[in-house]
Design a protein around this motif. Structure first.
Motif, short mmCIF file in Angstrom:
data_model
loop_
_atom_site.label_atom_id
_atom_site.label_comp_id
_atom_site.label_asym_id
_atom_site.label_seq_id
_atom_site.Cartn_x
_atom_site.Cartn_y
_atom_site.Cartn_z
N LEU A 47 4.11 -1.78 13.30
CA LEU A 47 4.01 -0.36 13.60
C LEU A 47 4.27 0.46 12.35
CD1 LEU A 47 5.98 -0.24 16.95
CD2 LEU A 47 3.50 -0.35 16.64
N GLY A 48 3.79 1.70 12.38
CA GLY A 48 4.09 2.62 11.30
C GLY A 48 5.57 2.92 11.28
N ILE A 49 6.02 3.51 10.20
CA ILE A 49 7.46 3.70 10.04
C ILE A 49 8.04 4.67 11.07
CG2 ILE A 49 7.24 3.30 7.58
CD1 ILE A 49 7.79 6.28 7.20
N TRP A 50 7.18 5.46 11.69
CA TRP A 50 7.69 6.42 12.66
C TRP A 50 7.73 5.83 14.07
CZ3 TRP A 50 9.70 10.74 10.70
CH2 TRP A 50 9.38 11.03 9.38
N GLY A 51 7.36 4.56 14.21
CA GLY A 51 7.45 3.92 15.51
C GLY A 51 6.42 4.42 16.50
N ALA A 210 3.95 7.66 0.16
CA ALA A 210 2.98 7.53 -0.92
C ALA A 210 1.94 6.47 -0.61
CB ALA A 210 3.69 7.17 -2.23
N GLY A 211 0.67 6.83 -0.79
CA GLY A 211 -0.39 5.86 -0.71
C GLY A 211 -0.55 5.13 -2.03
N GLY A 212 -1.37 4.09 -2.02
CA GLY A 212 -1.60 3.31 -3.23
C GLY A 212 -2.53 4.02 -4.19
N TYR A 213 -2.79 3.39 -5.34
CA TYR A 213 -3.73 3.92 -6.31
C TYR A 213 -5.05 4.20 -5.59
CZ TYR A 213 -7.04 3.85 -10.25
OH TYR A 213 -8.03 4.15 -11.16
N SER A 214 -5.53 5.44 -5.70
CA SER A 214 -6.64 5.87 -4.85
C SER A 214 -8.01 5.57 -5.43
CB SER A 214 -6.54 7.38 -4.60
OG SER A 214 -6.64 8.10 -5.82
N SER A 215 -8.06 5.19 -6.70
CA SER A 215 -9.36 5.09 -7.36
C SER A 215 -9.69 3.64 -7.71
CB SER A 215 -9.37 5.99 -8.60
OG SER A 215 -9.04 7.32 -8.23
N GLY A 216 -10.51 3.46 -8.72
CA GLY A 216 -10.96 2.12 -9.08
C GLY A 216 -10.93 1.90 -10.56
N PHE A 217 -11.81 1.02 -11.04
CA PHE A 217 -11.82 0.63 -12.44
C PHE A 217 -13.26 0.63 -12.95
CE2 PHE A 217 -8.14 -1.27 -10.47
CZ PHE A 217 -7.12 -1.01 -11.38
N ALA A 218 -13.38 0.69 -14.25
CA ALA A 218 -14.68 0.62 -14.90
C ALA A 218 -14.57 -0.26 -16.13
CB ALA A 218 -15.16 2.02 -15.29
N LYS A 247 -11.85 7.34 5.22
CA LYS A 247 -12.59 7.38 6.48
C LYS A 247 -12.22 6.28 7.46
CE LYS A 247 -16.57 4.91 4.52
NZ LYS A 247 -18.02 5.01 4.22
N SER A 248 -11.82 5.10 6.98
CA SER A 248 -11.49 4.02 7.90
C SER A 248 -10.09 4.14 8.47
CB SER A 248 -11.62 2.66 7.18
OG SER A 248 -10.56 2.49 6.25
N GLY A 249 -9.23 4.92 7.83
CA GLY A 249 -7.85 5.05 8.27
C GLY A 249 -6.91 4.02 7.69
N GLU A 250 -7.44 3.00 7.01
CA GLU A 250 -6.58 1.93 6.48
C GLU A 250 -5.66 2.43 5.38
OE1 GLU A 250 -9.05 -1.30 5.30
OE2 GLU A 250 -9.80 -1.70 7.32
N TYR A 251 -6.17 3.32 4.54
CA TYR A 251 -5.34 3.83 3.45
C TYR A 251 -4.11 4.54 3.99
CZ TYR A 251 -4.01 6.27 -0.84
OH TYR A 251 -3.30 6.74 -1.94
N ARG A 252 -4.31 5.42 4.96
CA ARG A 252 -3.18 6.15 5.52
C ARG A 252 -2.24 5.21 6.27
NH1 ARG A 252 -3.45 10.86 10.05
NH2 ARG A 252 -3.52 9.05 11.44
N GLU A 253 -2.79 4.28 7.00
CA GLU A 253 -1.96 3.35 7.75
C GLU A 253 -1.05 2.58 6.81
OE1 GLU A 253 -2.43 -0.37 10.93
OE2 GLU A 253 -4.16 0.81 10.30
N ASP A 254 -1.59 2.18 5.67
CA ASP A 254 -0.79 1.47 4.69
C ASP A 254 0.28 2.38 4.09
OD1 ASP A 254 -0.32 -0.90 2.91
OD2 ASP A 254 -0.90 0.55 1.38
N ALA A 255 -0.05 3.64 3.84
CA ALA A 255 0.91 4.57 3.27
C ALA A 255 2.07 4.83 4.21
CB ALA A 255 0.22 5.89 2.91
N LEU A 256 1.82 4.86 5.52
CA LEU A 256 2.86 5.15 6.50
C LEU A 256 3.70 3.94 6.86
CD1 LEU A 256 1.01 7.51 9.01
CD2 LEU A 256 2.19 8.07 6.89
N VAL A 448 -2.98 9.59 -2.76
CA VAL A 448 -2.75 10.55 -1.68
C VAL A 448 -1.33 10.34 -1.17
CG1 VAL A 448 -3.46 11.36 0.61
CG2 VAL A 448 -5.19 10.57 -1.03
N PHE A 449 -0.57 11.42 -1.17
CA PHE A 449 0.78 11.43 -0.60
C PHE A 449 0.72 12.07 0.79
CE2 PHE A 449 1.47 11.39 -5.16
CZ PHE A 449 2.52 10.51 -5.32
#
Length: 553
Positions: A47-51, A210-218, A247-256, A448-449
């Motif tokens: 579960l997310g940290i807020w239960g 805090a979310g993870g690094y939001s971008s990529g590499f080149a 858009k998938s929600g995975e980034y936010r889910e991981d941040a929470l 993204v925070f």
């Protein structure tokens, strides 16, 4: 032979010392054979940290042509792609599914930071309490020479945003929900960009996530994000990039989600109490060399400037300039081993950082202390030292804020496990294992925070929520020759990252005296006095691109 040699110079180093290799790309790493500590490599599940249950929160239209520049089909609704992108203003969301809960939104864009502020020479002088009387006199003379009119005008391109919501509860039961407010930024500018969250005019007691690094590499000379060669950071450059991120929600889910990486054991070798013939060899260097099995051992360093390795044989040589009390380099020199220990090693002194055969010297010595620790403990210690020693006040203050410091170290460990030496398929950018790079880039990487807080909406009633923040502009660099030089962009998304039903969205401009609107899709018209507009909630993206009005306009 598949070998590589790198030198991280502190001064001017000749090309002959930068390194020579038959193959400049070492073999890709393979996964370490972890024991029970392997569980620590995974992000904690559940579960997310807020239960609460994390819900799907995307609807409406798909991402369109926004962020694609100007001209061609759909150009009338297309924002610019700037070289430096400030990111959009995101909408509020709640984590729980709450029937009967709806919202209206009002955005106030305050351009008062654009107003010129006079900074006098006396004010500049008064701020320099660190000067001796002689230095003070010299600085005063410099100011009079630099600013003969007695000072200068200081302006900003920051935008003050107030993002206000009225949450309405049409049900017969009180709605107690967890709200989250996203914003873009980095750890190094958190003090400037973190929104102030208010509920009914009072502080909401929001908790930062805090979310993870939001971008990529080149590649080394550019290229597509997450290309085969991943040597340079590649930040998101449009709202569409954030759409794809969120858009998938995975980034936010991981941040929470609470992060629990476990206590990964490390064996640390500490180097100190040096001696070297600096009078004869000002760049005297010490190197440690050994051979390891790449499938069983990872080597991280702190305070080392040179690295030579052979991915075929497992040979590694790490080196550093011996501290002389004058060179601006940390005197903390650590080598941290994850996995199987390095075993026997050899220490050798060299004339300089090239560590070339035939340039060995005597008289270079140190004390090596070996001890056991955990990766978390090591990162906490080194991060505190680094932030205090090498960064400005904004990042140095992170050490004094335990919550932010913990998030910072979490992000470092995540970077190591996702893209660094502890990853199965990390980015070449982090192949050297230098912890300074990990600590530094964790601070500057865009992400993204989230501000998370509790909100109660009474049955049949409403609650006001507001987020007040500073928003950086998007812009092109003046030296680029771009046609967008002097134009500043500000983006807003209406639904991205939110499942709230917005019945009404309005936007208003304040303090527009310094502004000229260049491009937009809001419908503002300064010449006609239209500074307040309504926005269709189905419109995914709004943009405003402005420049400073000429004096006298």
């Amino acid at each position: 032979m598949n070998a590589e040699k790198l030198l991280y110079a502190l001064g001017d180093i000749g090309d002959d010392l930068i390194g020579q290799a038959e193959d400049r790309r070492p073999a890709r790493r393979t996964a370490l054979k972890w024991t029970a500590a392997a569980a620590g490599l995974l992000l904690a599940a559940g579960l997310g940290i807020w239960g609460v249950r994390l819900l799907p929160f995307f609807g409406g239209a798909t991402a369109g042509a926004g962020g694609a520049g100007h001209g061609g089909e759909g150009a009338e609704s297309s924002s610019s792609v700037f070289m430096s992108y400030g990111g959009p203003v995101f909408p509020l969301d709640v984590l729980e599914e709450t029937p009967g809960l709806s919202a209206s939104r009002e955005l106030l864009y305050d351009f008062s930071p654009w107003d010129p502020v006079w900074v006098s020479n006396e004010q500049q002088l008064a701020e320099r309490n660190d000067l001796t009387p002689e230095e003070r006199r010299e600085y005063e003379e410099d100011l009079q020479r630099w600013f003969p009119e007695g000072g200068y005008e200081q302006t900003s391109t920051d935008l003050l945003v107030t993002d206000r919501y009225t949450l309405e509860n049409s049900s017969g039961q009180e709605a107690a929900v967890t709200a989250v407010y996203p914003f873009t930024g980095s750890f190094q500018n958190l003090s400037e960009l973190t929104p102030e969250i208010l509920t009914n005019g009072r502080g909401a007691g929001a908790e930062l996530l805090a979310g993870g690094y939001s971008s990529g590499f080149a590649g080394a000379v550019g290229g597509e994000e997450d290309s085969e060669e991943r040597l340079n950071l590649q930040n998101l450059d449009s709202w569409v990039g954030y759409w794809n991120l969120l858009k998938s929600g995975e980034y936010r889910e991981d941040a929470l989600r609470e992060k629990d990486f476990g206590q990964l054991p490390v064996t640390v070798y500490k180097f100190d109490a040096w001696s070297a013939p600096h009078e004869e060899y000002p760049a005297a260097t010490q190197a440690i060399s050994f051979t390891v099995d790449a499938e069983k051992t990872r080597v991280l360093t702190y305070g080392f400037e040179g690295l030579e390795w052979d991915s075929d044989t497992g040979f590694q040589r790490h080196s550093y300039f011996v501290p002389d009390g004058m060179r601006r380099s940390t005197e903390t020199k650590l080598l941290a081993v994850v996995g199987e220990d390095i075993g026997q090693y050899a220490l050798q002194g060299y004339q300089n950082g090239g560590c070339e055969a035939g340039e060995e010297i005597d008289g270079v010595s140190c004390t090596v202390t070996r001890y056991e620790s955990t990766l978390r403990e090591l990162l906490e210690s080194l991060t505190e030292e680094y932030l205090r020693e090498y960064t400005d006040d904004s990042r140095g203050k992170i050490v004094e804020q335990q919550r932010i410091f913990d998030l910072y170290v979490n992000a470092e460990e995540e970077l190591l496990r996702r893209y660094g030496l502890l990853s199965e398929n990390g980015a070449e950018r982090y192949d050297t294992g230098r912890l300074e790079d990990v600590i530094s880039e964790t601070g500057s990487q865009q992400r993204v925070f989230y501000q998370a807080f509790k909100v109660t909406v009474p049955a049949g009633g409403s609650t006001e929520v507001a987020a007040r923040m500073t928003k950086y502009a998007s812009y092109d660099f003046y030296c680029s020759g771009s046609e967008n030089r002097g134009i500043y962009g500000y983006d807003m998304v209406t639904q991205l990252g939110s499942g709230l039903a917005f019945g009404q969205i309005e936007a208003q401009l304040l303090h527009t005296e310094q502004l000229e609107i260049v491009r937009q899709n809001y419908g503002f018209d300064l010449g006609s006095g239209i500074t307040r507009v309504s926005i269709d909630p189905a419109q995914q993206h709004c943009y405003l691109e402005v420049r400073r009005a000429q004096r006298g306009d």
